[in-house]
Design an enzyme around this catalytic site. Structure first.
Site, short mmCIF file in Angstrom:
data_model
loop_
_atom_site.label_atom_id
_atom_site.label_comp_id
_atom_site.label_asym_id
_atom_site.label_seq_id
_atom_site.Cartn_x
_atom_site.Cartn_y
_atom_site.Cartn_z
N CYS A 1 0.83 -1.20 0.00
CA CYS A 1 0.00 0.00 0.00
C CYS A 1 0.87 1.25 0.00
CB CYS A 1 -0.98 -0.05 1.16
SG CYS A 1 -2.35 1.13 0.99
N HIS B 1 -3.49 -5.54 1.32
CA HIS B 1 -2.72 -5.72 2.55
C HIS B 1 -2.60 -7.19 2.95
CE1 HIS B 1 -2.28 -1.52 4.12
NE2 HIS B 1 -3.22 -1.31 3.22
N GLU C 1 -0.63 -8.51 5.04
CA GLU C 1 -0.36 -8.68 6.46
C GLU C 1 -1.64 -8.78 7.28
OE1 GLU C 1 -0.74 -4.19 6.11
OE2 GLU C 1 -0.31 -5.92 4.86
#
Length: 224
Positions: A86, A196, A198
């Protein structure tokens, strides 16, 4: 294996990135503060999401001048694996480590939703544990994530296999050209993506599809 996660003023996803890196067996992860040019002997670097320096001037434009980024650029130019997520993707484009740019979303609105992302290339340290065509469910949250590159550059990138991820199943949230969700450099050791991963490493939060991406970094070190 030792991961380094860069932290700028305004980063907000570095802790989740640390936790995601530590899902890799035997791995440890450390913070790399933006003023510190010491990379702490890391094997791979994650430039995480957030709003570095408040997104003032232009997203990622100020962060590129942080001392740590000079070290990251040298690390990448020496073949070290780097992934930008991002805002991290935006920073890597600003530094020139990745081609193209991230523009404001087509509808000029902040978007936060789950998206389907297709793995288009397995020739990067971030995708070696995947199979081309895999579709991953990953959260996406941004206001400036519309991927753009001039037509000639885009054609060259497509021909060279530098498109690593595409939005799948009509889930393109921002109007990115060619449904591009992530790209790599020509050497394939630097990857950036807008969604994302994560936030997709624990099924209890909705998806653990991105576990393979972090495992790939450990596997990829023997190939880069």
């Amino acid at each position: 294996m030792r991961f380094g996660v860069v932290q700028f003023p305004g980063s907000c996803d570095e802790r989740d990135a640390l936790a995601a890196c530590e899902t890799v067996d035997g791995a440890e992860a450390v913070i790399l503060w933006h003023r510190d040019a010491d990379l702490k002997d890391v094997d791979a670097i994650v430039v995480p999401g957030g709003f570095s320096f408040g997104d003032y001037l232009r997203v990622g434009a100020i962060a590129q001048f942080s001392p740590v980024m000079a070290a990251v650029i040298a690390f990448a130019n020496n073949g070290g694996p780097v992934v930008g997520i991002c805002n991290g993707f935006q920073v890597l484009c600003e530094t020139g480590l990745l081609p193209g740019a991230l523009l404001p979303n087509e509808r000029r609105r902040f978007i936060c939703r789950q998206v389907d992302v297709e793995v288009c290339s397995t020739e990067t340290p971030f995708t070696r544990a995947c199979t081309a065509g895999d579709v991953l469910s990953i959260p996406s949250k941004h206001q400036t994530g519309r991927y753009y590159a001039p037509e000639a550059l885009l054609e060259q990138m497509e021909a060279d296999g530098q498109v690593v991820f595409r939005y799948a199943n009509d889930s393109n949230p921002n109007g990115s050209l060619n449904d591009i969700a992530g790209v790599c450099n020509t050497a394939r050791n630097v990857v950036g993506l807008m969604p994302h991963p994560e936030h997709a490493v624990d099924a209890r939060t909705g998806s653990d599809d991105a576990l393979a991406l972090f495992a790939s970094l450990a596997q990829g070190l023997t190939h880069v």
